[in-house]
Design an enzyme around this catalytic site. Structure first.
Site, PDB file in Angstrom:
ATOM      1  N   HIS A  63       0.809  -1.220   0.000  1.00 26.73           N
ATOM      2  CA  HIS A  63       0.000   0.000   0.000  1.00 26.73           C
ATOM      3  C   HIS A  63       0.842   1.270   0.000  1.00 26.73           C
ATOM      4  O   HIS A  63       2.005   1.273   0.397  1.00 26.73           O
ATOM      5  CB  HIS A  63      -0.915   0.009   1.228  1.00 26.73           C
ATOM      6  CG  HIS A  63      -1.892  -1.120   1.243  1.00 26.73           C
ATOM      7  ND1 HIS A  63      -2.576  -1.511   2.366  1.00 26.73           N
ATOM      8  CD2 HIS A  63      -2.291  -1.985   0.259  1.00 26.73           C
ATOM      9  CE1 HIS A  63      -3.350  -2.536   2.088  1.00 26.73           C
ATOM     10  NE2 HIS A  63      -3.202  -2.849   0.809  1.00 26.73           N
ATOM     11  N   LYS A  73       6.101   5.860   7.589  1.00 26.18           N
ATOM     12  CA  LYS A  73       5.523   5.053   8.673  1.00 26.18           C
ATOM     13  C   LYS A  73       6.637   4.451   9.525  1.00 26.18           C
ATOM     14  O   LYS A  73       7.642   3.976   8.993  1.00 26.18           O
ATOM     15  CB  LYS A  73       4.677   3.901   8.087  1.00 26.18           C
ATOM     16  CG  LYS A  73       3.492   4.372   7.266  1.00 26.18           C
ATOM     17  CD  LYS A  73       2.950   3.273   6.395  1.00 26.18           C
ATOM     18  CE  LYS A  73       1.962   3.840   5.378  1.00 26.18           C
ATOM     19  NZ  LYS A  73       1.663   2.878   4.308  1.00 26.18           N
ATOM     20  N   TYR A 133       1.541   1.537  14.195  1.00 25.94           N
ATOM     21  CA  TYR A 133       2.491   2.359  13.451  1.00 25.94           C
ATOM     22  C   TYR A 133       2.114   3.829  13.423  1.00 25.94           C
ATOM     23  O   TYR A 133       0.942   4.177  13.442  1.00 25.94           O
ATOM     24  CB  TYR A 133       2.709   1.822  12.026  1.00 25.94           C
ATOM     25  CG  TYR A 133       1.489   1.523  11.198  1.00 25.94           C
ATOM     26  CD1 TYR A 133       0.693   0.405  11.467  1.00 25.94           C
ATOM     27  CD2 TYR A 133       1.147   2.311  10.111  1.00 25.94           C
ATOM     28  CE1 TYR A 133      -0.411   0.094  10.677  1.00 25.94           C
ATOM     29  CE2 TYR A 133       0.065   2.002   9.310  1.00 25.94           C
ATOM     30  CZ  TYR A 133      -0.706   0.896   9.612  1.00 25.94           C
ATOM     31  OH  TYR A 133      -1.806   0.594   8.816  1.00 25.94           O
ATOM     32  N   ASP A 167      -6.836  -5.821  -2.078  1.00 24.91           N
ATOM     33  CA  ASP A 167      -5.488  -6.344  -2.334  1.00 24.91           C
ATOM     34  C   ASP A 167      -5.511  -7.471  -3.352  1.00 24.91           C
ATOM     35  O   ASP A 167      -4.554  -7.680  -4.088  1.00 24.91           O
ATOM     36  CB  ASP A 167      -4.859  -6.804  -1.018  1.00 24.91           C
ATOM     37  CG  ASP A 167      -4.523  -5.622  -0.117  1.00 24.91           C
ATOM     38  OD1 ASP A 167      -4.256  -5.834   1.069  1.00 24.91           O
ATOM     39  OD2 ASP A 167      -4.570  -4.471  -0.615  1.00 24.91           O
TER      40      ASP A 167
HETATM   41  C1  LIG Z   1      -5.286   2.950   6.476  1.00 23.78           C
HETATM   42  C2  LIG Z   1      -6.564   3.437   7.116  1.00 23.78           C
HETATM   43  C3  LIG Z   1      -7.761   2.771   6.954  1.00 23.78           C
HETATM   44  N1  LIG Z   1      -8.892   3.241   7.562  1.00 23.78           N
HETATM   45  C4  LIG Z   1     -10.138   2.486   7.400  1.00 23.78           C
HETATM   46  C5  LIG Z   1     -10.532   2.211   5.971  1.00 23.78           C
HETATM   47  C6  LIG Z   1     -11.261   0.887   6.056  1.00 23.78           C
HETATM   48  O1  LIG Z   1     -12.622   1.112   6.418  1.00 23.78           O
HETATM   49  C7  LIG Z   1     -10.568   0.166   7.220  1.00 23.78           C
HETATM   50  C8  LIG Z   1      -9.541  -0.844   6.769  1.00 23.78           C
HETATM   51  O2  LIG Z   1      -8.681  -0.196   5.846  1.00 23.78           O
HETATM   52  P1  LIG Z   1      -7.670  -1.070   4.952  1.00 23.78           P
HETATM   53  O3  LIG Z   1      -8.359  -2.310   4.487  1.00 23.78           O
HETATM   54  O4  LIG Z   1      -7.077  -0.144   3.925  1.00 23.78           O
HETATM   55  O5  LIG Z   1      -6.592  -1.461   6.052  1.00 23.78           O
HETATM   56  P2  LIG Z   1      -5.171  -2.181   5.739  1.00 23.78           P
HETATM   57  O6  LIG Z   1      -5.331  -3.209   4.672  1.00 23.78           O
HETATM   58  O7  LIG Z   1      -4.628  -2.572   7.058  1.00 23.78           O
HETATM   59  O8  LIG Z   1      -4.306  -0.999   5.121  1.00 23.78           O
HETATM   60  C9  LIG Z   1      -3.109  -0.550   5.718  1.00 23.78           C
HETATM   61  O9  LIG Z   1      -2.158  -1.561   5.523  1.00 23.78           O
HETATM   62  C10 LIG Z   1      -0.889  -1.235   5.035  1.00 23.78           C
HETATM   63  C11 LIG Z   1       0.098  -2.275   5.492  1.00 23.78           C
HETATM   64  C12 LIG Z   1      -0.426   0.145   5.284  1.00 23.78           C
HETATM   65  O10 LIG Z   1       0.779   0.434   5.359  1.00 23.78           O
HETATM   66  C13 LIG Z   1      -1.421   1.231   5.324  1.00 23.78           C
HETATM   67  O11 LIG Z   1      -1.352   1.941   6.548  1.00 23.78           O
HETATM   68  C14 LIG Z   1      -2.803   0.791   5.102  1.00 23.78           C
HETATM   69  O12 LIG Z   1      -3.008   0.740   3.703  1.00 23.78           O
HETATM   70  O13 LIG Z   1      -9.925   1.210   7.984  1.00 23.78           O
HETATM   71  C15 LIG Z   1      -8.900   4.373   8.352  1.00 23.78           C
HETATM   72  O14 LIG Z   1      -9.955   4.781   8.880  1.00 23.78           O
HETATM   73  N2  LIG Z   1      -7.726   5.055   8.514  1.00 23.78           N
HETATM   74  C16 LIG Z   1      -6.546   4.643   7.928  1.00 23.78           C
HETATM   75  O15 LIG Z   1      -5.492   5.290   8.126  1.00 23.78           O
END
Ligand SMILES: Cc1cn([C@H]2C[C@H](O)[C@@H](COP(=O)(O)OP(=O)(O)O[C@H]3O[C@H](C)C(=O)[C@H](O)[C@H]3O)O2)c(=O)[nH]c1=O
Length: 185
Positions: A63, A73, A133, A167
């Protein structure tokens, strides 16, 4: 605080000292002054994130957030263990497309500094792994993007990880247009 350089000079591994006693330990997980005195000056952090992955083999990534909301980060493991990966995504960088992987765990207390301009992802090695993080910019949904986890030659140590829908359908690295320019950050 132990500071290790990696094969990509901007990517650092930081390991805070743990003060142990009969109760357990105490560690300063972040101290700007300590790092500055060691010659490391990271950008200001504005947001802390915390994710829990229930199943071992959960893979989140690769990401990024595009400029002007690119995020640096500082990543650590609060419980369990994971393999954390960063990929240099800065166009014309001498290490463009190269990746660094590091095992982060509650036990080893290691942290990885992922500068803006790098893709970030991890795969968990244990159930109920928590990742904590610090970020140098706020979440901006319109700026976020993903590159497919198995399109950059990373040896994740898994063949069939648990992925989010986002993803699962992400663009391959070869087809992706990086929004990051070397020297921009
Ligand atoms: C990243 C983020 C997400 N969200 C909400 C959006 C979705 O409703 C939920 C899950 O989001 P997401 O599926 O994008 O989460 P990850 O797959 O863990 O994404 C993260 O994983 C990789 C490893 C990263 O480095 C980034 O910080 C980020 O992309 O949290 C938020 O409210 N705030 C945030 O800062």
């Amino acid at each position: 605080m132990q500071i290790e350089r990696t094969a990509i000079s901007e990517v650092l591994i930081l390991t805070p000292a743990r003060r142990g006693d009969e109760r357990g330990f105490f560690a300063e997980s972040w101290n700007r002054k300590t790092l500055r005195e060691a010659g490391v000056d990271l950008p200001e952090f504005v947001q802390d994130n915390h994710s829990l992955s229930r199943q071992a083999g959960t893979l989140r990534g690769l990401h990024y957030q595009a400029p002007p909301h690119a995020q640096g980060k500082l990543v650590r493991c609060g419980r369990g263990s994971l393999f954390d990966v960063v990929v240099d995504a800065r166009r014309s960088s001498p290490t463009y497309g190269q990746w660094i992987g590091v095992e982060l765990s509650f036990e080893n207390g290691r942290q990885i500094w992922v500068p803006a301009g790098f893709l970030h992802g991890f795969v968990t090695r244990e159930p109920d792994t928590e990742v904590i993080y610090k970020c140098t910019d706020y979440y901006d949904r319109a700026s976020e993007g993903a590159v497919r986890w198995n399109s950059t030659g990373i040896d994740w140590g898994v063949s069939d990880p648990l992925l989010s829908d986002k993803d699962r359908v992400a663009t391959s690295f070869a087809d992706w247009q990086s929004p990051f320019a070397y020297g921009e950050f």
